[in-house]
Design a protein around this motif. Structure first.
Motif, short mmCIF file in Angstrom:
data_model
loop_
_atom_site.label_atom_id
_atom_site.label_comp_id
_atom_site.label_asym_id
_atom_site.label_seq_id
_atom_site.Cartn_x
_atom_site.Cartn_y
_atom_site.Cartn_z
N ARG A 83 7.86 24.59 8.61
CA ARG A 83 7.10 23.81 7.61
C ARG A 83 6.11 24.70 6.88
NH1 ARG A 83 6.66 22.10 4.28
NH2 ARG A 83 6.32 20.12 3.26
N ARG A 84 5.49 25.56 7.63
CA ARG A 84 4.51 26.46 7.04
C ARG A 84 5.18 27.40 6.04
NH1 ARG A 84 1.52 30.78 6.38
NH2 ARG A 84 -0.71 30.69 6.79
N GLU A 85 6.31 27.94 6.44
CA GLU A 85 7.03 28.84 5.55
C GLU A 85 7.44 28.14 4.27
OE1 GLU A 85 10.26 30.50 7.88
OE2 GLU A 85 8.73 31.16 9.35
N GLN A 86 7.94 26.92 4.42
CA GLN A 86 8.33 26.16 3.24
C GLN A 86 7.14 25.94 2.32
OE1 GLN A 86 10.14 22.59 4.76
NE2 GLN A 86 11.78 23.77 5.73
N ALA A 87 6.02 25.58 2.94
CA ALA A 87 4.83 25.30 2.14
C ALA A 87 4.40 26.56 1.40
CB ALA A 87 3.70 24.79 3.03
N GLU A 88 4.51 27.67 2.07
CA GLU A 88 4.10 28.93 1.47
C GLU A 88 5.04 29.30 0.32
OE1 GLU A 88 1.25 32.16 2.85
OE2 GLU A 88 2.36 31.08 4.41
N ALA A 89 6.32 29.09 0.52
CA ALA A 89 7.29 29.38 -0.53
C ALA A 89 7.05 28.47 -1.74
CB ALA A 89 8.71 29.19 -0.01
N GLU A 90 6.81 27.22 -1.44
CA GLU A 90 6.55 26.25 -2.51
C GLU A 90 5.28 26.64 -3.26
OE1 GLU A 90 6.29 21.54 -2.55
OE2 GLU A 90 7.11 22.28 -0.66
N LEU A 91 4.30 27.02 -2.51
CA LEU A 91 3.03 27.43 -3.12
C LEU A 91 3.25 28.58 -4.09
CD1 LEU A 91 -0.09 27.14 -3.13
CD2 LEU A 91 -0.16 28.80 -1.26
N ALA A 92 4.02 29.56 -3.65
CA ALA A 92 4.29 30.72 -4.50
C ALA A 92 4.99 30.28 -5.78
CB ALA A 92 5.15 31.73 -3.74
N GLU A 93 5.94 29.37 -5.61
CA GLU A 93 6.68 28.85 -6.76
C GLU A 93 5.72 28.16 -7.74
OE1 GLU A 93 9.61 26.02 -5.51
OE2 GLU A 93 10.21 25.56 -7.57
N TYR A 94 4.86 27.34 -7.21
CA TYR A 94 3.92 26.59 -8.05
C TYR A 94 2.92 27.53 -8.73
CZ TYR A 94 5.70 22.34 -5.81
OH TYR A 94 6.49 21.32 -5.36
N GLU A 115 -1.47 23.71 0.04
CA GLU A 115 -2.62 24.27 0.74
C GLU A 115 -2.98 23.43 1.95
OE1 GLU A 115 -5.34 24.43 -2.52
OE2 GLU A 115 -4.25 26.10 -3.46
N ALA A 116 -2.91 22.13 1.78
CA ALA A 116 -3.22 21.24 2.91
C ALA A 116 -2.21 21.46 4.04
CB ALA A 116 -3.21 19.79 2.45
N TRP A 117 -0.94 21.62 3.69
CA TRP A 117 0.08 21.88 4.71
C TRP A 117 -0.22 23.17 5.46
CZ3 TRP A 117 2.85 18.64 7.12
CH2 TRP A 117 3.51 17.57 6.51
N ILE A 118 -0.57 24.17 4.71
CA ILE A 118 -0.79 25.47 5.35
C ILE A 118 -1.98 25.40 6.30
CG2 ILE A 118 -1.45 27.87 4.91
CD1 ILE A 118 0.30 27.65 2.33
N ARG A 119 -3.03 24.74 5.85
CA ARG A 119 -4.19 24.61 6.72
C ARG A 119 -3.83 23.84 7.99
NH1 ARG A 119 -7.52 21.70 3.41
NH2 ARG A 119 -6.65 22.71 1.56
N TRP A 120 -3.11 22.73 7.78
CA TRP A 120 -2.75 21.90 8.92
C TRP A 120 -1.83 22.63 9.90
CZ3 TRP A 120 1.96 19.85 10.66
CH2 TRP A 120 1.87 18.82 11.61
N THR A 121 -0.82 23.32 9.36
CA THR A 121 0.11 24.02 10.25
C THR A 121 -0.62 25.14 11.00
OG1 THR A 121 0.84 25.39 8.37
CG2 THR A 121 2.23 23.53 8.98
N ASP A 122 -1.48 25.86 10.33
CA ASP A 122 -2.22 26.93 10.99
C ASP A 122 -3.01 26.37 12.16
OD1 ASP A 122 -1.32 28.96 9.47
OD2 ASP A 122 -3.05 29.03 8.12
N ASN A 123 -3.67 25.31 11.86
CA ASN A 123 -4.47 24.61 12.83
C ASN A 123 -3.68 24.19 14.05
OD1 ASN A 123 -6.54 22.51 13.59
ND2 ASN A 123 -7.33 23.41 11.67
N VAL A 124 -2.55 23.53 13.78
CA VAL A 124 -1.72 23.01 14.86
C VAL A 124 -1.09 24.16 15.65
CG1 VAL A 124 0.38 21.70 15.36
CG2 VAL A 124 -1.26 20.83 13.68
N LEU A 125 -0.65 25.18 14.94
CA LEU A 125 -0.01 26.30 15.63
C LEU A 125 -0.98 26.99 16.58
CD1 LEU A 125 2.21 27.78 12.78
CD2 LEU A 125 3.00 26.75 14.93
N GLU A 126 -2.17 27.18 16.09
CA GLU A 126 -3.20 27.80 16.93
C GLU A 126 -3.37 26.99 18.22
OE1 GLU A 126 -7.88 29.04 16.51
OE2 GLU A 126 -6.87 28.15 14.80
#
Lengths: 184, 184
Positions: free
Chosen positions: A130-141, A169-180
């Motif tokens: 999910r994080r990777e997807q969010a990051e890819a999407e972010l780059a696209e946007y 950005e919200a996804w990335i923050r959330w995934t980072d948080n959860v992964l940690e």
DNA sequence: GTCGACATGTAACCAGTTACATGATTAA
DNA sequence: TTAATCATGTAACTGGTTACATGTCGAC
């Protein structure tokens, strides 16, 4: 009974999306798909078969007209033009409050919710992906933003783009948080 | 040909959601709906008629069994219990990567995208309403958080709740931003 | 000579929603 | 007596997806 008949059978969202595109320019089913890919498709998608099935219905109900355009080097095409009635219907729909509050239906979140029923690794994998997807999407946007920022051309598209950015950005923050948390 | 037959016809997401609930406890269709309302329903919804249509199918395919429970003061009920096969199918689905990336289909964003075709007031109204909804949702989630935070009971539900919170906050930030801009 | 763009559709299917239908018990 | 809770379903419909089907032209 059906003389002045407020032919007000609600259209489907896809029909409104198509009318929205037609309100900018006359075009064919094929062209609608290209246009969608480059803009409106980020907020509303439709299979091509559905675009083709929607168009004759719009004509039948007087929301659009169509004519055949003959071409030499390419196949002939049917192009569609929105009518006054179509514009009226579209605008009415646009101005009425949004019906449903984007009801929560996410297979991803469902899996997270049931996270206790799978291996820790599998869950971590889902979140990482999910994080990777969010990051890819972010780059696209961000790439799109660089192109259209400031340009008046499609200010409203830019608003939705900014939502896309915020969500990534919200996804990335959330995934980072959860992964940690999951790794601890 | 069909002896060992990996009876692996993919179930619908709703069926997996139901199996997920059944994996915690045996229950009836009616009870599943209550349970959903209090938890899983925040990430996956199903009409009650669909719950009732899904249950016999699960039994037919060996993912659940059912038995009649007679009651005195209430109508009798059919209760369903997940089978080993059901657990296996559920777990397999849970562990495989999430298929679609929550494809973007939002009537709200569609209207924003087409914001140029409606009055400024109408658009502002949509955004204000979105903000109010987000705020209401946020309050709801905060109330839930106060109840379940820290409690181990449903850690994974808590993770999804945190996503809900993050998203509400993102909506509020975005709407504030956009409203400020539209009013200037 | 093969691939991608152009161009349009049909048919079969599926998941899901809404409305309809029934009926007992219990609390206000 | 009225409404809510318990309890289960069917029928009709709709919006949408996937797979199938066809064919030309131009570029590599």
């Amino acid at each position: 009974m059906a003389t002045t008949s407020a032919n007000t059978t609600r259209l489907s969202t896809t029909e409104y999306a198509v009318l929205g595109m037609l309100s900018a320019s006359e075009c064919s089913g094929y062209e609608l798909q290209q246009i969608a890919r480059a803009g409106i498709g980020y907020v509303w998608t439709a299979a091509k078969s559905q675009v083709y099935s929607v168009l004759p219905r719009l004509v039948r109900d007087g929301h659009a007209t169509s004519r055949l355009v003959r071409q030499e080097r390419n196949p002939d095409k049917q192009v569609y033009r929105i009518t006054a009635k179509g514009r009226r219907a579209l605008r009415e729909w646009l101005e009425e409050p949004v019906e449903d509050a984007d009801s929560a239906r996410s297979p991803f979140l469902l899996k997270v919710f049931l996270g206790g029923l799978m291996s820790r690794d599998a869950l971590v994998g889902h979140i990482e992906r999910r994080r990777e997807q969010a990051e890819a999407e972010l780059a696209e946007y961000l790439a799109i933003e660089r192109e259209i920022a400031g340009v008046e051309r499609n200010y409203y598209g830019y608003l939705t783009l900014r939502w896309g950015l915020a969500q990534c950005e919200a996804w990335i923050r959330w995934t980072d948080n959860v992964l940690e948390e999951l790794r601890a």
